[in-house]
Design an enzyme around this catalytic site. Structure first.
Site, mmCIF file in Angstrom:
data_model
loop_
_atom_site.group_PDB
_atom_site.id
_atom_site.type_symbol
_atom_site.label_atom_id
_atom_site.label_comp_id
_atom_site.label_asym_id
_atom_site.label_seq_id
_atom_site.Cartn_x
_atom_site.Cartn_y
_atom_site.Cartn_z
ATOM 1 N N ASP A 117 46.233 82.476 57.500
ATOM 2 C CA ASP A 117 45.761 81.271 58.169
ATOM 3 C C ASP A 117 44.518 81.613 58.987
ATOM 4 O OD1 ASP A 117 45.998 78.529 58.681
ATOM 5 O OD2 ASP A 117 46.898 78.897 60.633
ATOM 6 N N TYR A 157 40.934 80.214 61.374
ATOM 7 C CA TYR A 157 40.641 79.539 62.653
ATOM 8 C C TYR A 157 39.176 79.134 62.564
ATOM 9 C CZ TYR A 157 40.717 79.357 67.884
ATOM 10 O OH TYR A 157 40.676 78.998 69.209
ATOM 11 N N HIS A 215 37.530 72.842 67.160
ATOM 12 C CA HIS A 215 38.867 73.231 67.607
ATOM 13 C C HIS A 215 38.810 74.477 68.495
ATOM 14 C CE1 HIS A 215 43.145 74.097 67.549
ATOM 15 N NE2 HIS A 215 42.928 75.268 66.969
ATOM 16 N N ARG A 238 40.066 79.296 78.726
ATOM 17 C CA ARG A 238 39.098 80.262 79.255
ATOM 18 C C ARG A 238 38.076 79.527 80.114
ATOM 19 N NH1 ARG A 238 39.797 82.001 74.013
ATOM 20 N NH2 ARG A 238 37.908 80.937 73.312
ATOM 21 N N GLU A 293 49.543 71.276 63.073
ATOM 22 C CA GLU A 293 48.147 71.618 62.819
ATOM 23 C C GLU A 293 47.756 71.068 61.455
ATOM 24 O OE1 GLU A 293 47.297 75.611 65.473
ATOM 25 O OE2 GLU A 293 47.473 75.822 63.301
ATOM 26 N N GLU A 303 45.659 70.989 58.333
ATOM 27 C CA GLU A 303 44.857 72.011 57.671
ATOM 28 C C GLU A 303 44.710 71.722 56.180
ATOM 29 O OE1 GLU A 303 45.902 76.019 58.559
ATOM 30 O OE2 GLU A 303 46.681 75.552 60.565
ATOM 31 N N ASP A 357 50.641 73.669 59.651
ATOM 32 C CA ASP A 357 51.086 74.952 60.190
ATOM 33 C C ASP A 357 51.700 74.692 61.567
ATOM 34 O OD1 ASP A 357 51.458 77.720 60.062
ATOM 35 O OD2 ASP A 357 49.647 78.098 61.213
ATOM 36 N N ARG A 378 53.548 76.172 70.939
ATOM 37 C CA ARG A 378 52.425 76.594 71.777
ATOM 38 C C ARG A 378 52.863 77.446 72.972
ATOM 39 N NH1 ARG A 378 48.267 76.009 68.331
ATOM 40 N NH2 ARG A 378 47.974 73.854 67.652
ATOM 41 N N GLN A 432 53.495 80.847 71.565
ATOM 42 C CA GLN A 432 52.205 81.415 71.158
ATOM 43 C C GLN A 432 51.428 81.939 72.361
ATOM 44 O OE1 GLN A 432 49.736 78.586 69.090
ATOM 45 N NE2 GLN A 432 48.122 80.059 68.659
ATOM 46 N N TYR A 459 50.771 86.108 72.102
ATOM 47 C CA TYR A 459 49.646 86.397 71.212
ATOM 48 C C TYR A 459 48.775 87.577 71.664
ATOM 49 C CZ TYR A 459 45.868 84.324 74.026
ATOM 50 O OH TYR A 459 44.934 84.053 74.997
ATOM 51 N N LYS A 510 54.363 80.835 65.206
ATOM 52 C CA LYS A 510 53.830 80.289 63.955
ATOM 53 C C LYS A 510 54.725 80.545 62.744
ATOM 54 C CE LYS A 510 49.493 79.106 65.223
ATOM 55 N NZ LYS A 510 48.820 77.844 64.896
ATOM 56 N N THR A 520 55.888 76.434 57.773
ATOM 57 C CA THR A 520 54.570 75.941 57.371
ATOM 58 C C THR A 520 54.804 74.989 56.210
ATOM 59 O OG1 THR A 520 53.459 77.996 58.021
ATOM 60 C CG2 THR A 520 52.282 76.540 56.505
ATOM 61 N N THR A 542 43.273 74.720 61.965
ATOM 62 C CA THR A 542 43.212 73.332 62.405
ATOM 63 C C THR A 542 41.844 72.717 62.119
ATOM 64 O OG1 THR A 542 44.775 73.824 64.172
ATOM 65 C CG2 THR A 542 43.503 71.797 64.375
ATOM 66 N N GLU A 568 45.036 69.650 71.306
ATOM 67 C CA GLU A 568 43.743 69.064 71.675
ATOM 68 C C GLU A 568 43.862 67.591 72.030
ATOM 69 O OE1 GLU A 568 40.574 70.529 68.658
ATOM 70 O OE2 GLU A 568 42.555 70.749 67.739
#
Length: 408
Positions: free
Chosen positions: A123, A125, A130, A139, A196, A198, A230, A234, A237, A241, A250, A254, A341, A355
């Protein structure tokens, strides 16, 4: 062959006579023991491909008799094109009408299964919109993109064993959630279950270990596309992660759409990619128009909540495949790699609740008056997509659905 078939398929049908996607089905009227067969979706029906091919003595008959697309996937592009040409001829030439009509089954009378046996799953990104949203959320004050993001297609190796067919219920997973301020980690059901939206790419022809696949060889290995959800926990995750990336957040499910739409059906959908060309490393430079003008629609309990545009993706499927193999990893028949995503620049084009609700801080309002930050038990998510077809038409790519059930 838009508009040239003897078969009466209404204008605007999801699967007109140009699309011809492949899937695997069994007949519900024959019960749970019904054999799985390779089918082609046409209008509101499914064509029993092996039955027609066998009656007509087609060379490719052995490739479509197993109840899995894997033998056809492995056969390669010349065979894929030959099969599609024969399907087109059957639907154009009225002399084939009796055998085709005898093997058309209403889609309402079939059960659809995983179309192929998954090998590996990767998968990516690849949506800048996104990635920047996630960066702004988590961040704040720093660069919204990681330093590596525009240099390579970021991805992770997923779990092929939990790829499930569309319609399979998804149990709310249990695992560790990160500590609150000054607290300790907790164990239990996820409180931040997400989807997600995809697009997936299905690999047919394998490659040799140690031999990278170039961007311009994409269509020699990939037979077509499907839709992917997917599912993501959260809160799991976010806790797990660092430093190695997604794991239990994850791995629990799926969901995959039942139809593989051939690349040759997407002739009118190819567009120039949004992402880098000359400024990136040579192995990632796209010389062809490997972007795709697909429009996704996400529905939650039947309510449309987002329309992500796939044409805005920064990294293409061809670049993803090149990066996946550049270190020497080999491809296997049945490999699936997904885009990550799909999100666009507008608020209603975001392909995840992370989001859409800004990590739950701004819940979305559904038409029935209820709100969602993340998914509730009983919620059903469906993701569909369309693409440009011939003569200004639009064609469907199918739908992937899944309903959330309580933790087991």
């Amino acid at each position: 062959m838009h508009g040239e078939s003897w078969l009466d398929v209404p204008d605007g049908a999801e699967f007109g006579t140009y699309v011809l996607p492949y899937g695997v089905f069994s007949q519900t009227k024959r019960g749970d023991t019904a054999a799985r067969k390779t089918g082609v979706a046409v209008g509101d029906s499914v064509l029993d491909l092996a039955a027609v091919a066998g009656r007509l003595g087609e060379d490719f008959t052995p490739l479509v008799e197993s109840g899995s697309l894997n033998p056809l996937l492995a056969a390669g592009r010349p065979v894929w094109r030959s099969v599609r040409e024969r399907l087109t001829e059957w639907l154009r030439d009225p002399s084939y009408r009796p055998v085709v009509m005898a093997n058309l089954i209403p889609r309402a009378d079939v059960r659809l299964h995983l179309p192929f046996e998954p090998a590996d799953f990767v998968d990516f990104y690849s949506s800048e919109h996104h990635a920047r949203s996630v960066g702004r959320m988590f961040r704040a004050g720093g660069d919204s993109l990681p330093a590596n993001w525009k240099h390579l297609p970021v991805g992770y190796h997923g779990r092929a064993g939990t790829i499930v067919p569309s319609g399979t219920p998804v149990s709310r997973p249990r695992g560790q959630r990160g500590p609150g301020e000054g607290g300790s980690p907790a164990f239990g059901s996820t409180r931040k279950l997400d989807f997600e939206a995809e697009v997936g790419f299905v690999v047919g022809v394998p490659s040799e270990l140690g031999k990278p696949v170039g961007v311009d060889d994409f269509a020699e290995h990939v037979i077509g596309v499907c839709l992917v959800n997917d599912w993501s926990a959260r809160d799991f995750q976010g806790w797990e992660y660092k430093p190695l990336g997604p794991f239990l957040g994850k791995s629990f499910a799926t969901s995959l759409s039942p139809w593989v739409v051939p690349l040759d059906a997407l002739d009118h959908a190819w567009v120039a990619p949004e992402g880098p060309r000359e400024e990136t490393f040579a192995y990632l430079r796209c010389t062809g128009a490997w972007g795709l003008d697909l429009r996704l629609t996400v529905r939650l309990n039947g309510h449309p909540i987002a329309q992500p545009p796939f044409s805005t993706m920064y990294w293409t499927g061809a670049q993803q495949l090149a990066h996946l193999t550049v270190a020497g990893a080999s491809l296997r028949t049945g490999d699936l790699f997904a885009s990550g995503t799909v999100s666009g620049p507008e608020p209603d084009q975001r392909g995840s609740l992370l989001e859409l609700s800004w990590d739950g801080s701004d819940p979305i309002l559904l038409r029935d008056g209820s709100q969602r930050g993340y998914l509730n038990d009983g919620d059903e998510v469906s993701i569909s997509a369309t693409a440009p077809g011939p003569d200004g038409s639009r064609m469907g790519l199918g739908e992937v659905t899944g309903r959330v059930r309580p933790s087991t």
